[in-house]
Scaffold this motif. Structure first.
Motif, PDB file in Angstrom:
ATOM      1  N   GLU A 111      16.614   1.095  10.520  1.00 61.53           N
ATOM      2  CA  GLU A 111      15.993   0.477   9.518  1.00 61.53           C
ATOM      3  C   GLU A 111      14.597   0.422   9.034  1.00 61.53           C
ATOM      4  OE1 GLU A 111      19.158  -2.176   7.065  1.00 61.53           O
ATOM      5  OE2 GLU A 111      19.063  -2.547   9.450  1.00 61.53           O
ATOM      6  N   ILE A 112      15.705   0.772   7.591  1.00 59.44           N
ATOM      7  CA  ILE A 112      13.988   0.321   6.169  1.00 59.44           C
ATOM      8  C   ILE A 112      13.766  -0.699   5.970  1.00 59.44           C
ATOM      9  CG2 ILE A 112      12.972   0.526   4.497  1.00 59.44           C
ATOM     10  CD1 ILE A 112      13.489   3.633   4.700  1.00 59.44           C
ATOM     11  N   ILE A 113      12.175  -1.784   6.687  1.00 61.18           N
ATOM     12  CA  ILE A 113      11.971  -2.946   6.013  1.00 61.18           C
ATOM     13  C   ILE A 113      11.485  -3.355   5.226  1.00 61.18           C
ATOM     14  CG2 ILE A 113      11.936  -5.610   7.013  1.00 61.18           C
ATOM     15  CD1 ILE A 113      12.627  -4.413   9.381  1.00 61.18           C
ATOM     16  N   ASP A 114      12.106  -3.942   4.027  1.00 64.52           N
ATOM     17  CA  ASP A 114      10.747  -4.195   2.555  1.00 64.52           C
ATOM     18  C   ASP A 114      10.573  -4.826   3.024  1.00 64.52           C
ATOM     19  OD1 ASP A 114       9.717  -4.284   0.313  1.00 64.52           O
ATOM     20  OD2 ASP A 114      11.786  -4.569  -1.000  1.00 64.52           O
ATOM     21  N   ARG A 115       8.782  -5.082   2.983  1.00 65.22           N
ATOM     22  CA  ARG A 115       7.970  -6.330   3.183  1.00 65.22           C
ATOM     23  C   ARG A 115       6.628  -6.022   2.369  1.00 65.22           C
ATOM     24  NH1 ARG A 115       8.176  -8.110   8.209  1.00 65.22           N
ATOM     25  NH2 ARG A 115       9.535  -6.966  10.055  1.00 65.22           N
ATOM     26  N   ARG A 116       7.339  -5.768   0.704  1.00 72.07           N
ATOM     27  CA  ARG A 116       6.232  -5.820  -0.329  1.00 72.07           C
ATOM     28  C   ARG A 116       6.191  -7.079  -0.829  1.00 72.07           C
ATOM     29  NH1 ARG A 116       9.307  -1.419  -3.361  1.00 72.07           N
ATOM     30  NH2 ARG A 116      11.045  -2.215  -2.714  1.00 72.07           N
ATOM     31  N   ALA A 117       5.121  -7.494  -1.276  1.00 71.36           N
ATOM     32  CA  ALA A 117       5.027  -8.944  -2.331  1.00 71.36           C
ATOM     33  C   ALA A 117       5.668  -8.831  -3.650  1.00 71.36           C
ATOM     34  CB  ALA A 117       3.684  -9.427  -2.046  1.00 71.36           C
ATOM     35  N   ILE A 118       6.242  -9.797  -3.997  1.00 71.86           N
ATOM     36  CA  ILE A 118       7.396 -10.105  -5.201  1.00 71.86           C
ATOM     37  C   ILE A 118       5.729 -10.707  -5.882  1.00 71.86           C
ATOM     38  CG2 ILE A 118       9.154 -10.932  -6.099  1.00 71.86           C
ATOM     39  CD1 ILE A 118      10.340 -11.743  -3.327  1.00 71.86           C
ATOM     40  N   LYS A 128       1.139  -1.458   0.242  1.00 73.62           N
ATOM     41  CA  LYS A 128      -0.222   0.082   0.202  1.00 73.62           C
ATOM     42  C   LYS A 128       0.847   1.335   0.048  1.00 73.62           C
ATOM     43  CE  LYS A 128      -3.706  -2.208   2.090  1.00 73.62           C
ATOM     44  NZ  LYS A 128      -4.947  -1.954   3.310  1.00 73.62           N
ATOM     45  N   SER A 129       2.158   1.274   0.668  1.00 71.43           N
ATOM     46  CA  SER A 129       3.195   1.804   0.449  1.00 71.43           C
ATOM     47  C   SER A 129       4.103   2.083   0.034  1.00 71.43           C
ATOM     48  CB  SER A 129       2.645   2.871   2.194  1.00 71.43           C
ATOM     49  OG  SER A 129       3.996   4.077   1.802  1.00 71.43           O
ATOM     50  N   PRO A 130       4.579   1.797  -1.066  1.00 68.61           N
ATOM     51  CA  PRO A 130       6.407   0.518  -1.796  1.00 68.61           C
ATOM     52  C   PRO A 130       7.418   2.039  -2.165  1.00 68.61           C
ATOM     53  CG  PRO A 130       4.096   1.811  -3.478  1.00 68.61           C
ATOM     54  CD  PRO A 130       3.621   1.834  -2.348  1.00 68.61           C
ATOM     55  N   GLU A 131       6.733   3.622  -1.376  1.00 67.68           N
ATOM     56  CA  GLU A 131       8.032   4.266  -1.512  1.00 67.68           C
ATOM     57  C   GLU A 131       8.355   4.745  -0.533  1.00 67.68           C
ATOM     58  OE1 GLU A 131       8.911   4.856  -4.245  1.00 67.68           O
ATOM     59  OE2 GLU A 131       7.618   4.006  -5.583  1.00 67.68           O
ATOM     60  N   LYS A 132       7.056   5.419   0.143  1.00 72.00           N
ATOM     61  CA  LYS A 132       7.155   6.403   1.707  1.00 72.00           C
ATOM     62  C   LYS A 132       6.956   4.896   3.108  1.00 72.00           C
ATOM     63  CE  LYS A 132       5.152   9.561   5.008  1.00 72.00           C
ATOM     64  NZ  LYS A 132       4.170  10.661   4.988  1.00 72.00           N
TER      65      LYS A 132
END
Length: 305
Positions: A200-207, A120-124
Motif C-alpha cells: 500500500e502507498i504511504i504519503d510522506r510529502r510535506a504539507i 522529490k517524487s510526488p506522483e510516482k
C-alpha cells in the motif's frame, strides 16, 4: 728429610669444580629428558581428549537440530492475486514412520518494501527497503505428505506452500525455518526468501500552506454559496403557493373544530374569565360602567319626581 708437597693453586680448584659440575649435569640430564618427554605426552593426551569430547558433543547436537534438506525452486516469487506460491522439495533424511508429518513453517520478516510518495517524487511512488529487527515470526502449521495413493512412504516429496496477505504477509524479505512439530527438529537449513509485490502507498510529502490557495478557496466557496442560494429562493417562493393550494382544497379528513382549551384562573383573582372580544378591547369596560351609572341616576330622578 721432609719433601714439600705442591699446594693446589686457584686454577686447579676451578678446574676441579667444573669437572664435578659436568659430572653432575651428565648424570641429571637423562632424568630431566625423561621428565620432559612425559610432560609432553601428557599434554598431547589432554588435547586429544578435549578434541574428542567436543566432537562427540557437536555431532549429536548437529544431528538433533538439522535433519534432511529443503530445496526451493524460486526464492523470489511474484505476487498473484494477493498470494505467493513456494514450490519446494523436502528430503526427510530417511523414511518417515508416518505418511504425513506435521511441520511448522516459521517466516521472520527482515526487510519491508515500502512504497511512498515524497517531495522529490510526488506522483510516482518510491520503493524504500526498511530493515527490520526483533520481529515476531509468522508461523504456519502444515501436514507434509511423504506417501502416495497406495500408502507407500518415501523419504522425499514435493510440496507447494501458499502465502496470503490476509495471513499477515507483505512484500519484503523473510527468513524461513522449517521444523518438525513433534520434536522440534529443524528440517534443512534456514533459507532467505523475497516476496515481490506492491504494498500500500504511504504519503510522506510535506504539507505546505500558501495564501494564494486560501484566497482561491474562499472565492470558490462564495460562488458555491451564491449557487446554493438561488434554488433556495425559488423553493421559498414555491412553498407558499403550494401551502395556499392545500389550504383552499377541501379535506374530508380534517378534524372538526374544537373549542379552545380551558384557561386556568390566576391565583388571587375574582374568578371571572373574559371572552375573546372583551379580552381584545379592554376600553369597553369603562364605557359600560358609565352607562350603568347614567341609568341609575335617571331612575332616582324618576322616583323623586
Amino acid at each position: 728429610m721432609r719433601t714439600a708437597r705442591p699446594r693446589p693453586g686457584h686454577l686447579s680448584q676451578l678446574g676441579a669444580r667444573r669437572q664435578r659440575a659436568a659430572r653432575s649435569h651428565a648424570t641429571a640430564a637423562p632424568g630431566a629428558a625423561r621428565r620432559l618427554d612425559g610432560g609432553r605426552r601428557l599434554l598431547l593426551a589432554r588435547v586429544i581428549a578435549a578434541a574428542l569430547a567436543l566432537l562427540g558433543a557437536w555431532l549429536p547436537a548437529a544431528a538433533a537440530h538439522a535433519a534432511g534438506s529443503v530445496t526451493i525452486v524460486d526464492r523470489s516469487p511474484r505476487e498473484d492475486g494477493g498470494r505467493w506460491k513456494l514450490k519446494m522439495t523436502i528430503n526427510y533424511g530417511g523414511t518417515p514412520h508416518l505418511g504425513h508429518i506435521p511441520m511448522l513453517f516459521s517466516f521472520t520478516p527482515t526487510v519491508h518494501y515500502e512504497r511512498a510518495l515524497t517531495d522529490k517524487s510526488p506522483e510516482k511512488p518510491v520503493l524504500n527497503k526498511i530493515p527490520l529487527h526483533n520481529q515476531q515470526s509468522i508461523n504456519e502449521s502444515m501436514d507434509v505428505g511423504f506417501s502416495d495413493g497406495s500408502g507407500k512412504v518415501f523419504s522425499m516429496t514435493k510440496f507447494d506452500f501458499v502465502l496470503r496477505r490476509d495471513r499477515g504477509f507483505e512484500a519484503g524479505e523473510y527468513d524461513l525455518v522449517i521444523k518438525r512439530a513433534s520434536d522440534g527438529v529443524q528440517v534443512g537449513q534456514k533459507q532467505k526468501i523475497t516476496l515481490q509485490g506492491e504494498n500500500e502507498i504511504i504519503d510522506r510529502r510535506a504539507i505546505v500552506f500558501t495564501g494564494e490557495k486560501k484566497k482561491k478557496d474562499a472565492s470558490a466557496d462564495k460562488a458555491d454559496a451564491e449557487k446554493s442560494d438561488e434554488p433556495a429562493g425559488d423553493e421559498a417562493q414555491a412553498e407558499p403557493a403550494s401551502d395556499a393550494a392545500e389550504a383552499d382544497a377541501p379535506s374530508d379528513d380534517a378534524p372538526p373544530d374544537e373549542a379552545p382549551p380551558p384557561v386556568s384562573p390566576k391565583q388571587g383573582g375574582c374568578g371571572c374569565r373574559l371572552g375573546p372580544d372583551e379580552a381584545a378591547t379592554p376600553l369597553a369596560l369603562p364605557l359600560v360602567a358609565l352607562g350603568a351609572a347614567a341609568a341609575l341616576a335617571r331612575r332616582r330622578r324618576a322616583r323623586r319626581g
